[in-house]
Scaffold this active site. Structure first.
Site, PDB file in Angstrom:
ATOM      1  N   ASP A 156      45.458   9.300 -11.401  1.00  0.00           N
ATOM      2  CA  ASP A 156      45.959  10.080 -12.581  1.00  0.00           C
ATOM      3  C   ASP A 156      44.729  11.021 -12.871  1.00  0.00           C
ATOM      4  O   ASP A 156      44.680  12.007 -13.789  1.00  0.00           O
ATOM      5  CB  ASP A 156      46.454   9.383 -14.198  1.00  0.00           C
ATOM      6  CG  ASP A 156      45.338   8.655 -14.268  1.00  0.00           C
ATOM      7  OD1 ASP A 156      44.284   8.521 -13.676  1.00  0.00           O
ATOM      8  OD2 ASP A 156      45.612   7.855 -15.390  1.00  0.00           O
ATOM      9  N   ASP A 163      46.952   3.942  -7.972  1.00  0.00           N
ATOM     10  CA  ASP A 163      46.287   3.315  -9.059  1.00  0.00           C
ATOM     11  C   ASP A 163      47.535   2.695 -10.023  1.00  0.00           C
ATOM     12  O   ASP A 163      48.427   3.351 -10.146  1.00  0.00           O
ATOM     13  CB  ASP A 163      45.484   4.336  -9.729  1.00  0.00           C
ATOM     14  CG  ASP A 163      44.646   3.762 -11.011  1.00  0.00           C
ATOM     15  OD1 ASP A 163      44.283   2.821 -10.761  1.00  0.00           O
ATOM     16  OD2 ASP A 163      43.919   4.434 -11.803  1.00  0.00           O
ATOM     17  N   ASP A 172      39.117   8.476 -11.455  1.00  0.00           N
ATOM     18  CA  ASP A 172      39.173   8.086 -10.140  1.00  0.00           C
ATOM     19  C   ASP A 172      38.763   9.091  -9.095  1.00  0.00           C
ATOM     20  O   ASP A 172      39.274   9.337  -7.859  1.00  0.00           O
ATOM     21  CB  ASP A 172      40.413   7.197  -9.845  1.00  0.00           C
ATOM     22  CG  ASP A 172      41.936   8.021 -10.360  1.00  0.00           C
ATOM     23  OD1 ASP A 172      41.490   9.271 -10.405  1.00  0.00           O
ATOM     24  OD2 ASP A 172      42.760   7.583 -10.349  1.00  0.00           O
TER      25      ASP A 172
END
Lengths: 72, 640
Positions: B529, B340, B533
């Site tokens: 992180d 990401d 997500d």
């Protein structure tokens, strides 16, 4: 229900594997893991019969490795 | 070494010494001890002496074997060892009675002696690696000092309620997560994150349980109950790490179930069939007994999990929590890394770097901040930070996914978002060309201006991506940002591929697509992180979350947690995984080959019981030493 119990005096890795195999055969046990290194047993079994299953597991462990105690 | 082990060591040493004295005397005296005693019953002297050593070293094995048989555990290792050694004694008595020169008392004794040496060593080695994990367990706080009604009460951490105030004295562990309300100090978080620099905290700072207060007294307002706190989560995770078994471990336990019965059957056949054919019972029974010596699969059963255990321990020392040996096994094969962008390859600390036109700065910021009031997105937070004031109340906010926000109040409409939002509302806007995220602001269909929000890349991103690329991995960056920013960040970090302009749900779809198009042997890791997500972390083969300390969602959804907010943990963990797997396979192959070789050699009569027991114990010792190599100090330093 999933619960973890410490094991005392589990001295042999093969016994741990045998215990795991024997307990997994008990009716109502979904998953069991006996970790020789952590000296721990994690058991996932049916909620309503959990205590009976646990009793059965203790019995099986005593047969395989009499020195080893499950601390309930 | 604990008291039990010390006693055991003493027993082994005494028995070994007694055995060596007996053996040397027996070999040096002409005609052996039996000859020295003389007469028809001369063999009784060595028999008695060796038997006493045998009993001294092996009484517990005999007892366990007997108990095992009574409980129907015929293939128990103790039982097999007893059969092998008692059988050897029987053969020796037989030769003693028939020839007067007994052969094999020493051998029977030695087998049990070395078996005990091996057992002792295994016990010692597993105890040592268990301790390395217990060191991690050391983060468990014993008590908490709660301030109740002006008094300090010391209670169990689990008895403290959220909102209570606790005091932590220097040298104590922070028992619960919370916010510092009084005092400032430095905290040692090494046990949690592997980070050796202490962290300075002062009033208003958040502290996590498990860190050690170093310099001065702190008062903390508790934010989470004990079972919810970081330290409980981590302990839980570590305790469960060993229950997630790898394929290699499962293979070995399955193999062990077949191995012992097979060797025992082979031993029986070896004793009976050639014995009956040739009539030379002595020789064939002896060969069969040698078989039993190598019939215990314990070496294999222990060395494989021990290697994984050491690997997990080494990784946690480097601040990387691996949730189970299956993940370590898989991580070795990981060859697709999907990152990401925000908060992972970049720091995620956005800041408004430019407002166009500058003369309307205040107005644009005020409107944008009001519209983004409810959003916790880092970009929204950076706008609020740049504005500084209190955002205006009374707007009805509508979130338009992937585009922005529309804020309505008393018939006036403020649009804050990207160019898609502007185009859809047919607003004639002035494109901002700088690299970063552009937020356009329009009021009642009229373009007001734009904000440029930029993010800093992490200093280590480039090196980490480069070392992953060098290991032959594909590195992919996913981002919601536009093509232009994506391209510049991707080039900066050195990733091999990137996908830009993704809506949050597109990321899941993108990972799904990558998962379905990869080859069966590829392993896809997603690095995020942990903020929003979680679905992708769970869906990917291995989910890696950054900055685990303090982020429960990340700890729960991921398989590998980088406790330190630093990507460098990834290549370190990968190297540890590779090393672990190499050791695991070395141990499996080495033990199997040696065992099979001993079986063949004893079947054809080339290896006696001596060699069998040396081989068996030797393999155990070498495999365990090899496993411990994964977690050696020198290797850790090199990895970090």
């Amino acid at each position: 229900m999933k619960k973890t119990f410490p094991l005392e005096d589990l001295d042999c890795a093969n016994c741990a594997a045998k215990m795991e195999h024997a307990i997994s055969k008990i009716d109502g046990v979904n998953e069991v893991s006996v970790s020789f290194l952590m000296q721990r047993m994690t058991i996932d079994a049916d909620d309503d019969r959990f205590d009976d299953i646990l009793k059965e597991a203790v019995k099986k462990c005593r047969r395989i490795e009499p020195d080893c105690k499950i601390k309930l | 070494m604990n008291a039990k082990q010390k006693k055991e060591l003493l027993r082994i040493a005494v028995c070994l010494a007694a055995f060596l004295v007996l053996l040397i005397t027996d070999k040096c005296i002409d005609g052996g001890l039996a000859g020295a005693a003389g007469g028809k019953y001369g063999w009784l002297l060595p028999f008695g002496l060796f038997l006493s050593v045998y009993l001294a070293i092996g009484y517990d094995v005999l007892w366990r074997a007997l108990r095992g048989v009574l409980r129907g555990q015929m293939l128990d290792e103790n039982f097999l060892m007893c059969i092998a050694t008692l059988g050897a004694f029987a053969l020796a008595i037989y030769t003693g009675v028939t020839t007067g020169h007994p052969e094999g008392f020493d051998e029977a004794c030695a087998v049990l002696l070395f078996y005990q040496v091996g057992e002792f060593f295994q016990d010692y080695a597993t105890g040592r690696s268990r301790r390395s994990i217990s060191e991690l367990m050391d983060i468990r706080p014993d008590s908490a000092h709660v301030l109740r009604c002006g008094e300090t009460v010391t209670v169990e951490p689990s008895e403290v309620a959220v909102g209570e105030r606790i005091a932590v004295n220097p040298g104590e562990k922070v028992p619960l997560d919370g916010v510092v309300v009084k005092g400032s100090s430095s905290l040692d978080t090494r046990a949690l994150t592997g980070e050796s620099l202490p962290r300075e905290v002062t009033e208003g700072d958040r502290v996590v349980s498990g860190s050690v207060n170093v310099t001065s007294r702190l008062e903390i307002s508790v934010e989470k109950a004990f079972y919810d706190s970081t330290v409980s989560k981590i302990l839980d995770l570590v305790e469960h790490a060993a229950s997630q078994k790898s394929k290699a471990e499962n293979f070995i336990t399955k193999f062990a179930r077949w191995y012992t019965p097979m060797v025992v059957t082979a031993a029986i056949l070896l004793a009976v069939i050639p014995g009956a054919v040739t009539g030379d019972w002595m020789d064939w029974v002896y060969r069969a007994l040698s078989f039993l010596v190598v019939s215990c699969p314990c070496t294999l059963v222990i060395s494989v999990p021990l290697s994984f255990f050491a690997g997990i321990g080494a990784a946690s020392a480097a601040g990387v929590l691996v949730k189970g040996s299956n993940y370590l096994e898989k991580f070795d094969k990981a060859d697709i890394f999907v990152f990401d962008k925000t908060g992972t390859l970049t720091k995620g600390n956005f800041a408004v770097v430019k407002v166009t036109p500058e003369r309307d700065r205040e107005r644009i910021l005020a409107l944008a901040a009001s519209a983004e009031r409810d959003s916790s997105h880092p970009i929204a937070r950076s706008i609020a930070a740049a504005y500084g004031g209190t955002p205006k109340e009374g707007y009805v906010l509508t979130n338009i996914a992937g585009e922005g926000i529309s804020a309505n109040k008393e018939g006036s409409e403020v649009l804050v978002g990207n160019e898609k939002l502007m185009r859809r509302h047919l607003i004639d806007f002035l494109p901002e060309e700088g690299a970063g995220t552009v937020v356009y602001v329009a009021e009642n269909g009229k373009f007001l201006g734009s904000l440029l929000v930029a993010d800093e890349p992490r200093p280590e991103s480039r090196d980490v991506v480069a070392s992953l690329n060098a290991m032959g991995c594909r590195t992919v960056m996913l981002t919601g940002d536009n093509e232009r920013i994506a391209k510049s960040v991707a080039a900066d970090a050195g990733v091999t591929e990137y996908k830009a302009s993704l809506l949050p749900q597109d990321k899941v779809a993108e990972v799904e697509r990558a998962l379905s198009s990869k080859k069966p042997n590829d392993v896809l890791c997603f690095v995020g992180d942990g903020i929003n997500d979680a679905p992708v972390l769970m869906r990917s083969d291995i989910g890696i979350a950054m900055g685990g300390v303090g982020s429960d969602a990340a700890i729960e959804a991921s398989d590998i947690v980088l406790m330190r907010d630093d990507l460098k943990g990834i290549p370190v963990a990968k190297r540890i995984a590779r090393k672990t797997m190499r050791v695991v396979y070395e141990n499996i192959w080495f033990s199997l080959i040696v065992k099979v070789a001993i079986l063949i050699l004893s079947a054809v009569g080339l290896a006696g019981m001596w060699l069998a027991v040396f081989g068996d114990v030797g393999v155990a010792v070498i495999a365990i030493l090899n496993a411990m190599r994964v977690n050696s100090k020198r290797r850790q330093e090199r990895a970090i």
